[in-house]
Write an enzyme that holds these catalytic residues in place. Structure first.
Site, PDB file in Angstrom:
ATOM      1  N   ASN A   9      -2.395  14.241   6.654  1.00 34.26           N
ATOM      2  CA  ASN A   9      -2.853  14.071   5.087  1.00 34.26           C
ATOM      3  C   ASN A   9      -4.100  13.678   5.073  1.00 34.26           C
ATOM      4  O   ASN A   9      -4.556  12.495   5.448  1.00 34.26           O
ATOM      5  CB  ASN A   9      -1.709  13.010   4.698  1.00 34.26           C
ATOM      6  N   LYS A  11      -6.124  13.253   2.567  1.00 36.53           N
ATOM      7  CA  LYS A  11      -6.141  12.692   1.108  1.00 36.53           C
ATOM      8  C   LYS A  11      -7.419  13.248   0.448  1.00 36.53           C
ATOM      9  O   LYS A  11      -7.706  14.367   0.622  1.00 36.53           O
ATOM     10  CB  LYS A  11      -6.263  11.102   1.532  1.00 36.53           C
ATOM     11  N   HIS A  98       4.380  10.476  -1.646  1.00 36.31           N
ATOM     12  CA  HIS A  98       3.573   9.486  -1.044  1.00 36.31           C
ATOM     13  C   HIS A  98       3.329   8.083  -1.691  1.00 36.31           C
ATOM     14  O   HIS A  98       3.154   7.928  -2.847  1.00 36.31           O
ATOM     15  CB  HIS A  98       2.129  10.098  -0.618  1.00 36.31           C
ATOM     16  N   GLU A 100       1.188   6.403  -1.904  1.00 36.63           N
ATOM     17  CA  GLU A 100      -0.208   6.311  -2.720  1.00 36.63           C
ATOM     18  C   GLU A 100       0.038   6.659  -4.343  1.00 36.63           C
ATOM     19  O   GLU A 100      -0.363   6.280  -5.230  1.00 36.63           O
ATOM     20  CB  GLU A 100      -1.407   6.748  -2.127  1.00 36.63           C
ATOM     21  N   GLU A 170       7.156   6.101   5.842  1.00 32.53           N
ATOM     22  CA  GLU A 170       5.944   5.380   5.935  1.00 32.53           C
ATOM     23  C   GLU A 170       5.870   3.976   5.593  1.00 32.53           C
ATOM     24  O   GLU A 170       5.816   3.909   4.294  1.00 32.53           O
ATOM     25  CB  GLU A 170       5.004   6.127   5.329  1.00 32.53           C
ATOM     26  N   GLY A 176      -3.061   3.061   6.683  1.00 32.41           N
ATOM     27  CA  GLY A 176      -4.364   2.603   6.461  1.00 32.41           C
ATOM     28  C   GLY A 176      -4.801   1.266   6.956  1.00 32.41           C
ATOM     29  O   GLY A 176      -5.789   0.874   6.595  1.00 32.41           O
ATOM     30  N   SER A 216      -0.888   4.384  10.552  1.00 29.56           N
ATOM     31  CA  SER A 216      -1.663   3.972  11.622  1.00 29.56           C
ATOM     32  C   SER A 216      -1.313   4.643  12.749  1.00 29.56           C
ATOM     33  O   SER A 216      -1.378   3.961  13.838  1.00 29.56           O
ATOM     34  CB  SER A 216      -1.757   2.406  11.719  1.00 29.56           C
TER      35      SER A 216
HETATM   36  C1  PEP Z   1      -0.398   8.313   5.382  1.00 29.52           C
HETATM   37  O1  PEP Z   1      -1.173   7.809   4.331  1.00 29.52           O
HETATM   38  O2  PEP Z   1       0.385   9.202   5.215  1.00 29.52           O
HETATM   39  C2  PEP Z   1      -0.931   7.649   6.710  1.00 29.52           C
HETATM   40  C3  PEP Z   1       0.119   7.527   7.579  1.00 29.52           C
HETATM   41  O3  PEP Z   1      -1.966   7.034   6.785  1.00 29.52           O
HETATM   42  P1  PEP Z   1      -2.544   6.295   7.883  1.00 29.52           P
HETATM   43  O4  PEP Z   1      -2.280   7.183   9.324  1.00 29.52           O
HETATM   44  O5  PEP Z   1      -3.954   6.348   7.925  1.00 29.52           O
HETATM   45  O6  PEP Z   1      -1.880   4.857   8.094  1.00 29.52           O
END
Ligand code: PEP
Length: 253
Positions: A9, A11, A98, A100, A170, A176, A216
């Site tokens: 992703n 973003k 997601h 976000e 997630e 992040g 992460s």
């Molecule tokens: C995400 O936003 O789907 C995600 C997993 O981000 P990150 O790997 O940066 O934590």
């Protein structure tokens, strides 16, 4: 056998030129190095989907995802992009719900259920995201909370349609932040969610559903996380912006 999947992703990152370089590096590395039984998906900003689909399209184990789509079919919805438009340019997957989008754009489970429907009607695969906040993780009831996101977002589907959905767990506290769920925490939630799927659709369907971990995940921790029996791959944010690291993650099964 359920599919092993690694999805990146991107973003709201990268210029067009940077996106072209990243996509073509990933495509070459995937072709040369990643097992054919691992599906690798990139989810660039919507603006770049048409161009980048030309890179991923010819590679049999690659897909290209939109990060979102409208819950409406067409019409006067300024700024929105419909599922049928995405389908018409060769998009294969759409990330739905997601955290976000839930947090900053107030997307509700009801709206997300509509998005799941319209993605499926257009023959694409929804990657349906779920996960708890830090406050929820530190309190009680977070398993039930994540299960309720699935109940409200995708449990209206027939077993046949449900079989086309990919789930991404997630934990928001791990996205992040550099804080990763331990492999045991990921396994515990994935097994719980698979049990929840089984309670609605039966064990066979639950066993065929790919559940990805996101938060992460990187080239150092992916192998340990992906080795868990109920973890079928990853939804990768930050680490998907580097071709070498993203490919290494896709090689971590
Ligand atoms: C995400 O936003 O789907 C995600 C997993 O981000 P990150 O790997 O940066 O934590």
């Amino acid at each position: 056998m359920r599919k092993k999947i690694v999805a990146g992703n991107w973003k709201m990152n990268k210029s067009m030129d940077e996106a072209m370089i990243l996509a073509s590096e990933v495509v070459h590395m995937v072709k040369d190095e990643v097992n054919a039984d691992v599906q690798v998906i990139i989810a660039p900003p919507a603006l770049y989907l048409t161009t980048l689909q030309k890179h991923t399209g010819p590679v049999s184990n690659m897909g290209i995802a939109a990060q979102n789509c409208s819950n409406k079919a067409s019409g006067a919805y300024t700024g929105e992009i419909s599922a049928s438009m995405l389908k018409s340019i060769g998009v294969t997957h759409v990330i739905i719900g997601h955290s976000e989008r839930r947090q900053y754009f107030n997307e509700t489970n009801e709206e997300l259920a509509e998005k799941v429907n319209i993605v499926l009607e257009n023959g694409m695969t929804p990657i349906f995201c779920c996960g708890e906040s830090l406050e929820q993780r530190q309190g009680e009831g977070f398993f039930a909370f994540v299960a309720s996101q699935l109940t409200e977002g995708i449990f209206h589907l027939s077993a046949e349609d449900f079989g086309k959905v990919v789930i991404a767990y997630e934990p928001i506290w791990a996205i992040g932040t550099g804080l990763t769920a331990s492999s045991a925490q990921a396994q515990e939630m994935h097994a719980y969610l698979r049990g929840h799927l089984a309670s609605k659709y039966g064990q066979v369907v639950a066993d065929e559903t790919s559940i990805l971990y996101g938060g992460s995940c990187n080239e150092k921790n992916a192998e340990e996380i992906f080795s868990q029996p109920d973890v079928d791959g990853g939804l990768i944010g930050g680490a998907s912006l580097k071709s070498r690291e993203f490919t290494n993650i896709a090689k971590s099964f």
